[in-house]
Design a protein around this motif. Sequence first.
Motif, PDB file in Angstrom:
ATOM      1  N   ALA A  48       0.833  -1.211   0.000  1.00  0.00           N
ATOM      2  CA  ALA A  48       0.000   0.000   0.000  1.00  0.00           C
ATOM      3  C   ALA A  48       0.865   1.257   0.000  1.00  0.00           C
ATOM      4  CB  ALA A  48      -0.925  -0.007   1.207  1.00  0.00           C
ATOM      5  N   PHE A  49       1.886   1.272   0.833  1.00  0.00           N
ATOM      6  CA  PHE A  49       2.789   2.415   0.905  1.00  0.00           C
ATOM      7  C   PHE A  49       3.479   2.632  -0.436  1.00  0.00           C
ATOM      8  CE2 PHE A  49       6.786   4.486   2.169  1.00  0.00           C
ATOM      9  CZ  PHE A  49       6.280   5.536   2.929  1.00  0.00           C
ATOM     10  N   THR A  50       3.926   1.559  -1.067  1.00  0.00           N
ATOM     11  CA  THR A  50       4.623   1.656  -2.347  1.00  0.00           C
ATOM     12  C   THR A  50       3.691   2.116  -3.454  1.00  0.00           C
ATOM     13  OG1 THR A  50       6.134  -0.082  -1.647  1.00  0.00           O
ATOM     14  CG2 THR A  50       6.047   0.390  -3.988  1.00  0.00           C
ATOM     15  N   VAL A  51       2.460   1.626  -3.458  1.00  0.00           N
ATOM     16  CA  VAL A  51       1.491   2.051  -4.477  1.00  0.00           C
ATOM     17  C   VAL A  51       1.226   3.549  -4.363  1.00  0.00           C
ATOM     18  CG1 VAL A  51      -0.938   1.873  -5.146  1.00  0.00           C
ATOM     19  CG2 VAL A  51       0.412  -0.189  -4.833  1.00  0.00           C
ATOM     20  N   VAL A  52       1.065   4.044  -3.140  1.00  0.00           N
ATOM     21  CA  VAL A  52       0.821   5.477  -2.950  1.00  0.00           C
ATOM     22  C   VAL A  52       2.000   6.288  -3.477  1.00  0.00           C
ATOM     23  CG1 VAL A  52       0.598   7.289  -1.192  1.00  0.00           C
ATOM     24  CG2 VAL A  52      -0.802   5.224  -1.048  1.00  0.00           C
ATOM     25  N   PHE A  53       3.224   5.884  -3.135  1.00  0.00           N
ATOM     26  CA  PHE A  53       4.377   6.641  -3.594  1.00  0.00           C
ATOM     27  C   PHE A  53       4.634   6.467  -5.083  1.00  0.00           C
ATOM     28  CE2 PHE A  53       5.220   7.569   0.765  1.00  0.00           C
ATOM     29  CZ  PHE A  53       5.797   8.823   0.685  1.00  0.00           C
ATOM     30  N   THR A  54       4.270   5.346  -5.670  1.00  0.00           N
ATOM     31  CA  THR A  54       4.396   5.180  -7.118  1.00  0.00           C
ATOM     32  C   THR A  54       3.406   6.099  -7.831  1.00  0.00           C
ATOM     33  OG1 THR A  54       5.155   2.905  -6.881  1.00  0.00           O
ATOM     34  CG2 THR A  54       4.273   3.538  -9.031  1.00  0.00           C
ATOM     35  N   LEU A  55       2.198   6.189  -7.300  1.00  0.00           N
ATOM     36  CA  LEU A  55       1.214   7.092  -7.895  1.00  0.00           C
ATOM     37  C   LEU A  55       1.645   8.551  -7.732  1.00  0.00           C
ATOM     38  CD1 LEU A  55      -2.118   5.331  -6.905  1.00  0.00           C
ATOM     39  CD2 LEU A  55      -1.027   5.406  -9.154  1.00  0.00           C
ATOM     40  N   LEU A  56       2.248   8.876  -6.599  1.00  0.00           N
ATOM     41  CA  LEU A  56       2.786  10.227  -6.439  1.00  0.00           C
ATOM     42  C   LEU A  56       3.957  10.461  -7.398  1.00  0.00           C
ATOM     43  CD1 LEU A  56       2.719  10.708  -2.567  1.00  0.00           C
ATOM     44  CD2 LEU A  56       1.368  11.952  -4.269  1.00  0.00           C
ATOM     45  N   GLY A  57       4.732   9.416  -7.666  1.00  0.00           N
ATOM     46  CA  GLY A  57       5.838   9.530  -8.616  1.00  0.00           C
ATOM     47  C   GLY A  57       5.357   9.765 -10.036  1.00  0.00           C
ATOM     48  N   ALA A  58       4.135   9.389 -10.332  1.00  0.00           N
ATOM     49  CA  ALA A  58       3.574   9.581 -11.671  1.00  0.00           C
ATOM     50  C   ALA A  58       3.106  11.018 -11.886  1.00  0.00           C
ATOM     51  CB  ALA A  58       2.418   8.611 -11.898  1.00  0.00           C
ATOM     52  N   GLY A  65       7.746  13.565  -7.646  1.00  0.00           N
ATOM     53  CA  GLY A  65       7.384  13.230  -9.017  1.00  0.00           C
ATOM     54  C   GLY A  65       8.574  12.793  -9.850  1.00  0.00           C
ATOM     55  N   GLU A  66       8.467  11.632 -10.464  1.00  0.00           N
ATOM     56  CA  GLU A  66       9.522  11.111 -11.339  1.00  0.00           C
ATOM     57  C   GLU A  66       9.414  11.695 -12.752  1.00  0.00           C
ATOM     58  OE1 GLU A  66      11.978   8.764 -10.694  1.00  0.00           O
ATOM     59  OE2 GLU A  66      11.420   8.758  -8.593  1.00  0.00           O
ATOM     60  N   ILE A  67       8.229  12.096 -13.154  1.00  0.00           N
ATOM     61  CA  ILE A  67       7.990  12.547 -14.523  1.00  0.00           C
ATOM     62  C   ILE A  67       8.847  13.768 -14.851  1.00  0.00           C
ATOM     63  CG2 ILE A  67       6.213  13.331 -16.140  1.00  0.00           C
ATOM     64  CD1 ILE A  67       5.982  10.377 -15.247  1.00  0.00           C
ATOM     65  N   ARG A  68       9.032  14.648 -13.896  1.00  0.00           N
ATOM     66  CA  ARG A  68       9.873  15.827 -14.135  1.00  0.00           C
ATOM     67  C   ARG A  68      11.310  15.422 -14.456  1.00  0.00           C
ATOM     68  NH1 ARG A  68       8.718  20.246  -9.613  1.00  0.00           N
ATOM     69  NH2 ARG A  68       9.853  21.523 -11.089  1.00  0.00           N
ATOM     70  N   GLY A 127       7.880  -0.190  -9.237  1.00  0.00           N
ATOM     71  CA  GLY A 127       7.018   0.946  -9.569  1.00  0.00           C
ATOM     72  C   GLY A 127       7.733   1.966 -10.437  1.00  0.00           C
ATOM     73  N   GLN A 128       9.004   2.237 -10.144  1.00  0.00           N
ATOM     74  CA  GLN A 128       9.766   3.182 -10.960  1.00  0.00           C
ATOM     75  C   GLN A 128       9.989   2.640 -12.364  1.00  0.00           C
ATOM     76  OE1 GLN A 128      13.235   3.869  -8.581  1.00  0.00           O
ATOM     77  NE2 GLN A 128      12.271   5.516  -7.423  1.00  0.00           N
ATOM     78  N   ALA A 129      10.215   1.347 -12.489  1.00  0.00           N
ATOM     79  CA  ALA A 129      10.368   0.741 -13.818  1.00  0.00           C
ATOM     80  C   ALA A 129       9.071   0.865 -14.603  1.00  0.00           C
ATOM     81  CB  ALA A 129      10.778  -0.727 -13.692  1.00  0.00           C
ATOM     82  N   TRP A 130       7.947   0.659 -13.927  1.00  0.00           N
ATOM     83  CA  TRP A 130       6.649   0.792 -14.595  1.00  0.00           C
ATOM     84  C   TRP A 130       6.432   2.227 -15.055  1.00  0.00           C
ATOM     85  CZ3 TRP A 130       2.361   3.599 -12.715  1.00  0.00           C
ATOM     86  CH2 TRP A 130       1.241   3.494 -13.509  1.00  0.00           C
TER      87      TRP A 130
END
Length: 173
Positions: A48-58, A65-68, A127-130
């Motif tokens: 759950a924690f990882t999903v939340v942070f992966t969605l924040l990374g998107a 945010g990873e997109i930047r 999550g980052q790979a996705w």
Amino acid sequence: MDRYVHHELRSVYTALAALAVSLAVTGGVRGAPMTAYGAGRFALGMIAFTVVFTLLGATRLKWVGEIRDFEAAVPLETAPAEVVSLRRHPLNWWLFTVMSVSTPVFAVAWEPWIALLPLWPALSWLGQAWLAADWERRNGKVLWRGYDTDAPWKLSYSPGGSRHEAPAGTAAA
């Protein structure tokens, strides 16, 4: 140079291999790391924690945010000369050594549930790979790490051809 998605997947494979070593050593020395109910709750909490942070990374949020970072990548002038293959090098041996030695030591010396900790970065790296694979697919570019030897974490990109495009020099019907 290393393709960014492959770098993240290599880290996932390494963390999962270290998890297997940690569970085997801790289980052999101290018994099962946790009861089935406790392990399930712990794993669900990590997921759950990882999903939340992966969605924040998107997102394009400043610190998470990873997109930047992907959009700040610089274009490569030439095709990558030396590419690290995921098939030939599926593990990061330095990371595997650190994780597979330190985690069981702490799990045996302190608490057995620590043997499960390599699962957390594995989920995060997955999550980052996705995110990177989705960004590459949407933008038609391939992200690379290591174009700058002084700052190997900086990203660059090369054009990535779509499988559905007609080859150069042929007429599309």
